[in-house]
Design an enzyme around this catalytic site. Structure first.
Site, PDB file in Angstrom:
ATOM      1  N   HIS A  65       6.867 -71.294 -37.934  1.00 61.30           N
ATOM      2  CA  HIS A  65       8.069 -71.971 -38.417  1.00 61.30           C
ATOM      3  C   HIS A  65       7.948 -73.456 -38.117  1.00 61.30           C
ATOM      4  CE1 HIS A  65      10.666 -68.069 -38.054  1.00 61.30           C
ATOM      5  NE2 HIS A  65      10.145 -68.194 -39.256  1.00 61.30           N
ATOM      6  N   LEU A 120       8.216 -75.278 -34.408  1.00 59.51           N
ATOM      7  CA  LEU A 120       9.281 -74.767 -33.548  1.00 59.51           C
ATOM      8  C   LEU A 120       8.750 -73.635 -32.667  1.00 59.51           C
ATOM      9  CD1 LEU A 120      12.335 -75.053 -35.929  1.00 59.51           C
ATOM     10  CD2 LEU A 120      11.962 -76.261 -33.798  1.00 59.51           C
ATOM     11  N   HIS A 121       7.447 -73.567 -32.526  1.00 64.04           N
ATOM     12  CA  HIS A 121       6.775 -72.699 -31.535  1.00 64.04           C
ATOM     13  C   HIS A 121       6.976 -71.216 -31.834  1.00 64.04           C
ATOM     14  CE1 HIS A 121       7.233 -76.619 -29.731  1.00 64.04           C
ATOM     15  NE2 HIS A 121       8.500 -76.421 -29.469  1.00 64.04           N
ATOM     16  N   HIS A 122       6.915 -70.844 -33.103  1.00 60.30           N
ATOM     17  CA  HIS A 122       7.152 -69.446 -33.479  1.00 60.30           C
ATOM     18  C   HIS A 122       5.924 -68.843 -34.147  1.00 60.30           C
ATOM     19  CE1 HIS A 122      11.672 -70.724 -33.914  1.00 60.30           C
ATOM     20  NE2 HIS A 122      11.266 -70.683 -32.659  1.00 60.30           N
ATOM     21  N   GLN A 123       4.755 -69.113 -33.632  1.00 62.73           N
ATOM     22  CA  GLN A 123       3.549 -68.549 -34.234  1.00 62.73           C
ATOM     23  C   GLN A 123       3.558 -67.018 -34.112  1.00 62.73           C
ATOM     24  OE1 GLN A 123       3.328 -70.939 -31.742  1.00 62.73           O
ATOM     25  NE2 GLN A 123       2.758 -72.760 -32.886  1.00 62.73           N
TER      26      GLN A 123
END
Length: 647
Positions: free
Chosen positions: A375, A580-583
């Site tokens: 994201h 947004l660090h949602h890998q």
């Protein structure tokens, strides 16, 4: 009282008593030295951080950190456990707590990072933690035409390196994903992962403390993870919600499945303080004799018998010693969407040719890391306001009085979750999804990127995103530290797909990560449509009463585009491209006929026995969620599956 100092500088007045220093840029100096054990020191440590006590004189923050000693006076861990879990993040913390509920099994939880501290409890300084010892400072490989305004034109991908993982450094936003998204995951052949299936696990861990939602059939009441509304709000959040209603977006509990809408931010906090996965699930259970938690212990390899293809244990490094531990039942990787696939490949599980190229013997040929979704957001659409004291401005709001108010009552501006105040889900006109599934999330901020600026500001948000200082000053310098509003548009379902590969066979090297951001034109079109919607919100009466006007940011790469044209906004998004660090999906879950699957629907690695992956890396499709809550849900569900296996 003492107005004009930042939260970081105010906390300095507290932490400096304990020997911590902060440099002139508002960044903590990472230095180690012993500080005196004076009566004042002991008294203040007991008063401010009653759960912490200094043990390591070489660790500056030691007395402020939580402690995870081995139980019953053990001086070293066992050589063998029933379960060995790698990674004490959002999923691993839950998993360890649930598996160790059975007193007849032993659980070892390995974590590369340190325990969280008193300072990480402060919600408002979440941006600051993106560049501290509590993060893995990953960088995406350089990609043309994205992250043009970031340092070295590279996207920064910080991940949590702590007992509690990324839940120690994130913005505490609690979202679950839409019902249709989980039903699609189940329809792909992932039995047991429909919305009805996962809802019970979301509810199991949740302790809902949100007024008005007490009787909701979708909310948990007795779990360990506290979910609350943020106690401090600016007038801008009510303007956001009212503007949403004007444009047809009802104000709702956005975590319920019935409809899309806007709502006040739901956060994993308790009494105005961060509630990490460690605080919820590990801290209350660290006295269990069968649960051993080893911080600052880095797993380097899963030990697999090459003949039987059974996982036997884990190699790890602790105190500069290379150690081994055996697993009688299972090895479980919960190291997150970057470290879990890396560890699989280092252990011989991954694309055959890629492993051989790095001199790694192949145990199982699987497409580990071949799929990666993320994201991303564009934080640069800023509206100036002609009213004062409307938005958060760090140098005005963060006073010593505010810090004391937070310490005593858990409210005030220090309690804000990095200034995020509300969320809205929208389906833009360019969406081709036949179902009522959003393609964008809007995060309403009680200010903007410029809110922590000025001579005395921490500038933590822009620095946490690694925005180039010259680019930032050229675009926003004229409005720095003024009253503003923004909404961050988050692309929920990118069509662009990335990948992850090993850099080499050194477990201490970071892997190579390719985001392939905005490589699909439809992703750009969705961003532009979302920006137009944010502009429509700002044009409504609730925002116009504050005199909202769009700021004409000037970016070096966009000089030849006309401001507010679609071409300008595409260029702007490509300039300030932020994760947004949602890998997810790097250890993709799927049925046995899915050529990209790494684990089956019970999270067992294909072709290798007694090895599972339990974290957000298994999510096979994009979901409309910040991944902390889904990771916790995955840990809950996996614990039940593992218990059934060994019952």
């Amino acid at each position: 009282m003492l107005k004009g100092i930042s939260v970081l500088h105010t906390l300095m007045l507290i932490t400096i008593i304990f020997g911590q220093t902060i440099n002139k840029n508002g960044k903590m100096n990472q230095i180690n030295y012993s500080f005196p054990q004076t009566p004042l020191m002991k008294m203040l440590a007991q008063t401010i951080a009653p759960n912490f006590a200094q043990q390591d004189p070489t660790d500056l923050f030691d007395f402020l950190r939580d402690k995870y000693p081995l139980p019953n006076g053990l001086r070293s861990p066992y050589s063998e456990y029933d379960y060995v879990i790698v990674g004490a993040g959002s999923a691993g913390s839950v998993l360890a707590a649930r598996l160790s509920e059975d007193p007849n099994v032993t659980v070892l939880l390995l974590e590369a990072g340190k325990p969280e501290s008193f300072i990480t409890d402060v919600p408002s300084i979440a941006p600051y933690f993106q560049r501290t010892e509590y993060t893995w400072p990953y960088f995406m490989e350089k990609q043309p035409n994205v992250c043009l305004g970031m340092n070295n034109n590279r996207c920064f991908w910080p991940r949590g390196k702590a007992v509690g993982g990324t839940s120690v450094i994130n913005y505490m936003i609690y979202t679950r994903g839409r019902a249709q998204e989980w039903d699609r995951i189940a329809a792909d052949g992932n039995y047991g992962w429909s919305y009805a299936d996962v809802l019970q696990y979301y509810m199991k861990s949740e302790r809902n403390n949100m007024r008005g939602y007490e009787d909701s059939p979708y909310r948990g009441k007795s779990g360990e993870l506290n979910v609350e509304f943020v106690s401090f709000r600016t007038p801008l959040i009510d303007a956001f919600l009212e503007a949403g209603r004007i444009l047809g977006h009802p104000t709702i509990d956005y975590n319920t499945p019935e409809q899309l809408g806007f709502g006040y931010l739901q956060a994993t906090v308790t009494g105005g303080k961060r509630m990490s996965a460690a605080k919820a699930f590990l801290h209350p259970n660290k006295g269990r004799p069968n649960l051993h938690i080893l911080p600052v212990s880095t797993a380097t390899k899963v030990i697999i018998d090459p003949k039987t293809k059974m996982a036997k244990g884990v190699e790890y490094v602790r105190n500069r010693l290379r150690l081994k531990v055996k697993a009688k039942r299972e090895v479980i990787l919960s190291a997150g969407p970057i470290a879990s696939p890396q560890l699989l490949m280092l252990s011989g599980i991954g694309p055959k040719n890629h492993l051989l190229r790095h001199g790694i013997p192949v145990i199982e040929d699987l497409p580990v890391g071949a799929t990666l979704y993320d994201h991303i957001t564009f934080p640069g659409i800023v509206f100036t306001l002609n009213e004062t004291n409307v938005s958060l401005i760090e140098s005005n709001a963060a006073t010593l009085n505010a810090v004391i108010q937070w310490l005593q009552f858990g409210d005030g501006p220090v309690a804000t979750t990095g200034a995020a105040e509300g969320i809205g889900y929208i389906k833009t006109p360019v969406s081709n999804d036949p179902d009522n599934v959003p393609d964008m999330e809007l995060i309403s901020i009680g200010g903007s990127l410029v809110s922590d600026g000025g001579p005395l500001g921490s500038k933590a948000t822009r620095r946490g995103m690694m925005i180039n200082e010259q680019v930032f000053d050229g675009a926003y310098g004229s409005i720095d530290s003024t009253n503003t509003w923004t909404a961050f548009p988050m692309l929920l379902h990118p069509k662009s797909v990335g990948r992850l590969e090993l850099k080499n066979n050194n477990p201490f090297s970071h892997p190579r990560m390719y985001g392939n951001y905005l490589s699909d034109p439809s992703d750009v079109a969705t961003f532009v449509a979302a920006i137009r919607h944010i502009q429509a919100l700002a044009a409504t009466a609730p925002f116009q009463k504050f005199g909202a006007r769009i700021h004409r940011a000037q970016y070096p790469a966009c000089r030849n585009t006309k401001f507010d044209s679609d071409e300008y906004w595409e260029c702007a998004v490509r300039t300030l491209t932020a994760t947004l660090h949602h890998q997810i999906a790097t250890c993709r879950m799927g049925p046995d006929n899915d050529p990209l699957a790494i684990v089956d629907p019970e999270l067992r690695v294909y072709g290798v026995g007694r090895l599972r992956v339990v974290d957000s890396s298994i999510i096979p499709r994009t979901v409309s969620a910040h991944t902390n809550a889904p990771a916790i849900m995955i840990g809950e569900k996996a614990a039940d599956m593992i218990k059934r296996t060994w019952s």
